[in-house]
Design an enzyme around this catalytic site. Structure first.
Site, PDB file in Angstrom:
ATOM      1  N   THR A   1       0.864  -1.174   0.000  1.00 45.40           N
ATOM      2  CA  THR A   1       0.000   0.000   0.000  1.00 45.40           C
ATOM      3  C   THR A   1       0.901   1.224   0.000  1.00 45.40           C
ATOM      4  O   THR A   1       1.859   1.283   0.782  1.00 45.40           O
ATOM      5  CB  THR A   1      -0.902  -0.007   1.249  1.00 45.40           C
ATOM      6  OG1 THR A   1      -1.659  -1.219   1.228  1.00 45.40           O
ATOM      7  CG2 THR A   1      -1.845   1.184   1.260  1.00 45.40           C
TER       8      THR A   1
ATOM      9  N   ALA B   1      -9.161 -13.102   8.691  1.00 41.65           N
ATOM     10  CA  ALA B   1      -9.976 -13.530   9.840  1.00 41.65           C
ATOM     11  C   ALA B   1      -9.390 -14.794  10.477  1.00 41.65           C
ATOM     12  O   ALA B   1      -9.343 -14.916  11.713  1.00 41.65           O
ATOM     13  CB  ALA B   1     -11.410 -13.783   9.381  1.00 41.65           C
TER      14      ALA B   1
ATOM     15  N   GLU C   1      -3.807  -6.591   7.170  1.00 40.83           N
ATOM     16  CA  GLU C   1      -3.262  -6.767   8.539  1.00 40.83           C
ATOM     17  C   GLU C   1      -3.629  -8.125   9.130  1.00 40.83           C
ATOM     18  O   GLU C   1      -3.772  -8.256  10.338  1.00 40.83           O
ATOM     19  CB  GLU C   1      -3.727  -5.669   9.505  1.00 40.83           C
ATOM     20  CG  GLU C   1      -3.696  -4.261   8.986  1.00 40.83           C
ATOM     21  CD  GLU C   1      -2.293  -3.698   8.835  1.00 40.83           C
ATOM     22  OE1 GLU C   1      -1.355  -4.317   9.326  1.00 40.83           O
ATOM     23  OE2 GLU C   1      -2.170  -2.645   8.200  1.00 40.83           O
TER      24      GLU C   1
ATOM     25  N   ILE D   1     -30.971  -2.755   1.349  1.00 41.27           N
ATOM     26  CA  ILE D   1     -32.001  -1.728   1.578  1.00 41.27           C
ATOM     27  C   ILE D   1     -32.152  -0.841   0.334  1.00 41.27           C
ATOM     28  O   ILE D   1     -33.251  -0.375   0.018  1.00 41.27           O
ATOM     29  CB  ILE D   1     -31.648  -0.887   2.839  1.00 41.27           C
ATOM     30  CG1 ILE D   1     -31.902  -1.718   4.104  1.00 41.27           C
ATOM     31  CG2 ILE D   1     -32.425   0.426   2.886  1.00 41.27           C
ATOM     32  CD1 ILE D   1     -31.422  -1.078   5.401  1.00 41.27           C
TER      33      ILE D   1
HETATM   34  C1  LIG Z   1      -5.262  -4.147  -1.067  1.00 35.39           C
HETATM   35  C2  LIG Z   1      -4.216  -4.818  -0.256  1.00 35.39           C
HETATM   36  C3  LIG Z   1      -3.221  -4.059   0.378  1.00 35.39           C
HETATM   37  C4  LIG Z   1      -2.207  -4.693   1.110  1.00 35.39           C
HETATM   38  N1  LIG Z   1      -1.209  -3.929   1.666  1.00 35.39           N
HETATM   39  C5  LIG Z   1      -0.130  -4.543   2.217  1.00 35.39           C
HETATM   40  C6  LIG Z   1       1.010  -3.788   2.658  1.00 35.39           C
HETATM   41  O1  LIG Z   1       0.993  -2.556   2.635  1.00 35.39           O
HETATM   42  N2  LIG Z   1       2.100  -4.459   3.114  1.00 35.39           N
HETATM   43  C7  LIG Z   1       2.142  -5.818   3.187  1.00 35.39           C
HETATM   44  O2  LIG Z   1       3.160  -6.365   3.607  1.00 35.39           O
HETATM   45  N3  LIG Z   1       1.065  -6.571   2.802  1.00 35.39           N
HETATM   46  C8  LIG Z   1      -0.048  -5.967   2.308  1.00 35.39           C
HETATM   47  N4  LIG Z   1      -1.131  -6.702   1.883  1.00 35.39           N
HETATM   48  C9  LIG Z   1      -1.050  -8.164   1.938  1.00 35.39           C
HETATM   49  C10 LIG Z   1      -1.948  -8.761   2.999  1.00 35.39           C
HETATM   50  O3  LIG Z   1      -1.401  -8.540   4.267  1.00 35.39           O
HETATM   51  C11 LIG Z   1      -2.090 -10.259   2.658  1.00 35.39           C
HETATM   52  O4  LIG Z   1      -2.856 -10.349   1.470  1.00 35.39           O
HETATM   53  C12 LIG Z   1      -2.749 -11.033   3.764  1.00 35.39           C
HETATM   54  O5  LIG Z   1      -1.911 -11.114   4.887  1.00 35.39           O
HETATM   55  C13 LIG Z   1      -3.130 -12.449   3.317  1.00 35.39           C
HETATM   56  O6  LIG Z   1      -2.056 -13.084   2.711  1.00 35.39           O
HETATM   57  P1  LIG Z   1      -2.242 -13.822   1.309  1.00 35.39           P
HETATM   58  O7  LIG Z   1      -2.959 -12.895   0.403  1.00 35.39           O
HETATM   59  O8  LIG Z   1      -0.924 -14.314   0.877  1.00 35.39           O
HETATM   60  O9  LIG Z   1      -3.190 -15.040   1.613  1.00 35.39           O
HETATM   61  P2  LIG Z   1      -2.702 -16.481   2.123  1.00 35.39           P
HETATM   62  O10 LIG Z   1      -1.783 -16.330   3.277  1.00 35.39           O
HETATM   63  O11 LIG Z   1      -2.231 -17.262   0.966  1.00 35.39           O
HETATM   64  O12 LIG Z   1      -4.083 -17.095   2.651  1.00 35.39           O
HETATM   65  C14 LIG Z   1      -5.073 -17.598   1.752  1.00 35.39           C
HETATM   66  C15 LIG Z   1      -6.255 -18.101   2.592  1.00 35.39           C
HETATM   67  O13 LIG Z   1      -5.820 -19.152   3.463  1.00 35.39           O
HETATM   68  C16 LIG Z   1      -6.117 -18.817   4.816  1.00 35.39           C
HETATM   69  N5  LIG Z   1      -5.053 -19.325   5.674  1.00 35.39           N
HETATM   70  C17 LIG Z   1      -3.720 -19.093   5.568  1.00 35.39           C
HETATM   71  N6  LIG Z   1      -3.063 -19.755   6.544  1.00 35.39           N
HETATM   72  C18 LIG Z   1      -3.992 -20.380   7.305  1.00 35.39           C
HETATM   73  C19 LIG Z   1      -3.942 -21.205   8.477  1.00 35.39           C
HETATM   74  N7  LIG Z   1      -2.775 -21.485   9.081  1.00 35.39           N
HETATM   75  N8  LIG Z   1      -5.104 -21.711   8.965  1.00 35.39           N
HETATM   76  C20 LIG Z   1      -6.289 -21.418   8.381  1.00 35.39           C
HETATM   77  N9  LIG Z   1      -6.398 -20.634   7.268  1.00 35.39           N
HETATM   78  C21 LIG Z   1      -5.265 -20.131   6.750  1.00 35.39           C
HETATM   79  C22 LIG Z   1      -6.191 -17.283   4.829  1.00 35.39           C
HETATM   80  O14 LIG Z   1      -6.962 -16.810   5.927  1.00 35.39           O
HETATM   81  C23 LIG Z   1      -6.843 -17.014   3.506  1.00 35.39           C
HETATM   82  O15 LIG Z   1      -8.243 -17.211   3.610  1.00 35.39           O
HETATM   83  C24 LIG Z   1      -2.196  -6.098   1.220  1.00 35.39           C
HETATM   84  C25 LIG Z   1      -3.217  -6.842   0.617  1.00 35.39           C
HETATM   85  C26 LIG Z   1      -4.211  -6.232  -0.107  1.00 35.39           C
HETATM   86  C27 LIG Z   1      -5.271  -7.074  -0.774  1.00 35.39           C
END
Ligand SMILES: Cc1cc2nc3c(=O)[nH]c(=O)nc-3n(C[C@H](O)[C@H](O)[C@H](O)COP(=O)(O)OP(=O)(O)OC[C@H]3O[C@@H](n4cnc5c(N)ncnc54)[C@H](O)[C@@H]3O)c2cc1C
Length: 401
Positions: A162, A382, A379, A353
Site C-alpha cells: 500500500t 480472519a 493486517e 435496503i
Molecule cells: C489491497 C491490499 C493491500 C495490502 N497492503 C499490504 C502492505 O501494505 N504491506 C504488506 O506487507 N502486505 C499488504 N497486503 C497483503 C496482505 O497482508 C495479505 O494479502 C494477507 O496477509 C493475506 O495473505 P495472502 O494474500 O498471501 O493469503 P494467504 O496467506 O495465501 O491465505 C489464503 C487463505 O488461506 C487462509 N489461511 C492461511 N493460513 C492459514 C492457516 N494457518 N489456517 C487457516 N487458514 C489459513 C487465509 O486466511 C486465507 O483465507 C495487502 C493486501 C491487499 C489485498
C-alpha cells in the site's frame, strides 16, 4: 446522525481533534470520494488538507514535530476518515505504522533523520512484508539482505505494498543470515531495512523497481504495488534499530497497532453504510409507505446499528489497552476480526435496503460494497486473527488440573 459510536472519557483536546477531522471529512472528502474512486484517482488535495491538519504526525512525539497523540485519538480519526473514504485512511495507515516502528525501535539517528519529516508528511512511509508466495505465513519470507562491507545487498520480490508508488521510505522485511547460522528459527533471522526511494514507478533508485499499480476491485485511489529488489544497496545504518535479527518482532509490533487501525476503518465504513441505509429507507416507498416502516427493514437497521456500536466499543477498548502500556494483541485481534466482519455485514444490509439502486454506480453504497472485503484481508485475515485469539486464550485460561 451522531448518536452511534460515541466515545466516553475523551479529553477536550481529543474531542476537538476528532470533531475537526469529522468536519473535514464531511466537507472535503465525502462530496468527492466516489468520483475520485471511480476514476481511480489519487486524492492529492485531500492529502494536502490532511498534512495541514497535522494528521501525518498525529502519533509522532512532539519533540520530533508531531502532535504526540495516543493510539485512541489516532484510531478515532481513522474511523472518521474511513467513514468518508476508506482509501484515504489507507494512505495514512502505512505511514503511521512505519513512524510507529521508528519511534519504538529506531536508533536515535534514524528517529532524527526521519520522524520530523514524517510528521510534516514530507517523507511518506510504506511497509512491506508480503511476497507473491506468502502473506499470512510471514516466516516463509525469501527476500534476502546480505552484508557487504558497510552495506547490505537486498534481493527479492515483494507484493501488495500500500502506497508503494507514493511513499519515499519503505520498511522492508528480509531474511538476513549474518550472525544467524543455518538452523536459526525463521523469525529470529529477519531484519527490517529502511529503504529510501523516489516516489513514482519504474526504477526509483538503482536496484529497486516499482512496476506499477495493481488494478483492484476496490480501495482505489491509493496505489498498491509490487517492489522488486535486484542488488539494491542499503547502508548498514539503515537496519531498523541497528541490529539484525529483530525484524519479525518489529513488524509484528507495527501490525498490532495496525490492527486497531483496520478495526477503526471497519467501524467508519460501517457507520457510513448505516447512515446511507437509514436515510434511503425513509425516502423509498413501497406498498404505500416508506420502507423504513416495514418491520423487516427496521430489524435490519436495528441489527446494523447494534453492530456499529459493538465494533466501536471493541476498537476503543483495544486502543485504550495499548495506550495504557498493556499487551493488547488479544483485544486488537478481536476488534479487527469483529469490526471487519460486521463492516461487511452492515454494508451488505445497506446495499440490500437500496434495492436495485445499490447496484448503480450513482449510489455511494456501491463503492462501500467493493471496499469492505479489503478489511477482511489486510493486517491479517480472519483466520489469522482467530489463530492469535485462540492461542492467547489458551495462555490466559491454561488448564490447572
Ligand atoms: C489491497 C491490499 C493491500 C495490502 N497492503 C499490504 C502492505 O501494505 N504491506 C504488506 O506487507 N502486505 C499488504 N497486503 C497483503 C496482505 O497482508 C495479505 O494479502 C494477507 O496477509 C493475506 O495473505 P495472502 O494474500 O498471501 O493469503 P494467504 O496467506 O495465501 O491465505 C489464503 C487463505 O488461506 C487462509 N489461511 C492461511 N493460513 C492459514 C492457516 N494457518 N489456517 C487457516 N487458514 C489459513 C487465509 O486466511 C486465507 O483465507 C495487502 C493486501 C491487499 C489485498
Amino acid at each position: 446522525m451522531t448518536r452511534l459510536a460515541q466515545t466516553s472519557g475523551l479529553t477536550d483536546v481529543q474531542q476537538e481533534i476528532v470533531s475537526t477531522v469529522r468536519d473535514f471529512v464531511d466537507k472535503e472528502i465525502i462530496p468527492v470520494a466516489t468520483g475520485l474512486e471511480h476514476r481511480d484517482e489519487y486524492p492529492t488535495e485531500i492529502v494536502e488538507g490532511l498534512k495541514e491538519l497535522g494528521l501525518f504526525g498525529l502519533m509522532i512525539p512532539e519533540e520530533y514535530g508531531g502532535l504526540g497523540e495516543s493510539l485512541l485519538t489516532y484510531a478515532l480519526c481513522v474511523e472518521e476518515i474511513a467513514r468518508g473514504w476508506m482509501s484515504v485512511s489507507g494512505i495514512i495507515n502505512t505511514h503511521f505504522i512505519v513512524a510507529y516502528m521508528l519511534k519504538q525501535h529506531g536508533t536515535q539517528e534514524q528517529k532524527d533523520a526521519f520522524l520530523p519529516r514524517m510528521a510534516l508528511g514530507e517523507v511518506r512511509g510504506a511497509f512491506s512484508m508480503s511476497e507473491p508466495g506468502l502473506g499470512s505465513d510471514v516466516s516463509a519470507i525469501t527476500s534476502k539482505g546480505v552484508r557487504d562491507g558497510e552495506e547490505y545487498v537486498l534481493d527479492g520480490q515483494k507484493m501488495w505494498l500500500t502506497n508503494g508508488g507514493t511513499s519515499t521510505l519503505v520498511a522492508v522485511l528480509c531474511r538476513s543470515d549474518e550472525g544467524h547460522p543455518e538452523g536459526t528459527a525463521p523469525h529470529k533471522s529477519m531484519t527490517t531495512f529502511l529503504v529510501e526511494k523516489e516516489p513514482g514507478f519504474g526504477e526509483v533508485r538503482p536496484g529497486l523497481t516499482i512496476p506499477g499499480k495493481i488494478d483492484k476491485m476496490g480501495y482505489k485511489g491509493v496505489d498498491t504495488t509490487e517492489l522488486i529488489m535486484d542488488g539494491l544497496r542499503i547502508p548498514a545504518n539503515r537496519v531498523l534499530g541497528g541490529t539484525t535479527g529483530r525484524g519479525f518482532y518489529q513488524m509484528m509490533d507495527g501490525v498490532e497497532v495496525g490492527r486497531v487501525n483496520v478495526a477503526a476503518r471497519g467501524c467508519g465504513v460501517a457507520q457510513r453504510a448505516f447512515e446511507l441505509g437509514v436515510s434511503y429507507a425513509q425516502q423509498r416507498r413501497t406498498f404505500g409507505k416508506p420502507i423504513a416502516q416495514h418491520q423487516a427493514i427496521q430489524f435490519k437497521l436495528a441489527e446494523m446499528a447494534t453492530k456499529v456500536e459493538a465494533a466501536h466499543a471493541m476498537m476503543v477498548n483495544a486502543a485504550r489497552k495499548k495506550d495504557s502500556g498493556e499487551r493488547n494483541d488479544l483485544e486488537a485481534g478481536m476488534a479487527k476480526y469483529l469490526a471487519s466482519e460486521y463492516c461487511k455485514e452492515v454494508v451488505e444490509d445497506a446495499f440490500r435496503i437500496h434495492g436495485g439502486y445499490g447496484f448503480s454506480k450513482e449510489y455511494e453504497i456501491e463503492r462501500l460494497y467493493r471496499e469492505a472485503p479489503m478489511l477482511l484481508i489486510g493486517e491479517g485475515t480472519a483466520e489469522i486473527q482467530k489463530m492469535i485469539i485462540g492461542r492467547r486464550l489458551l495462555e490466559e485460561y491454561r488448564f490447572q488440573g
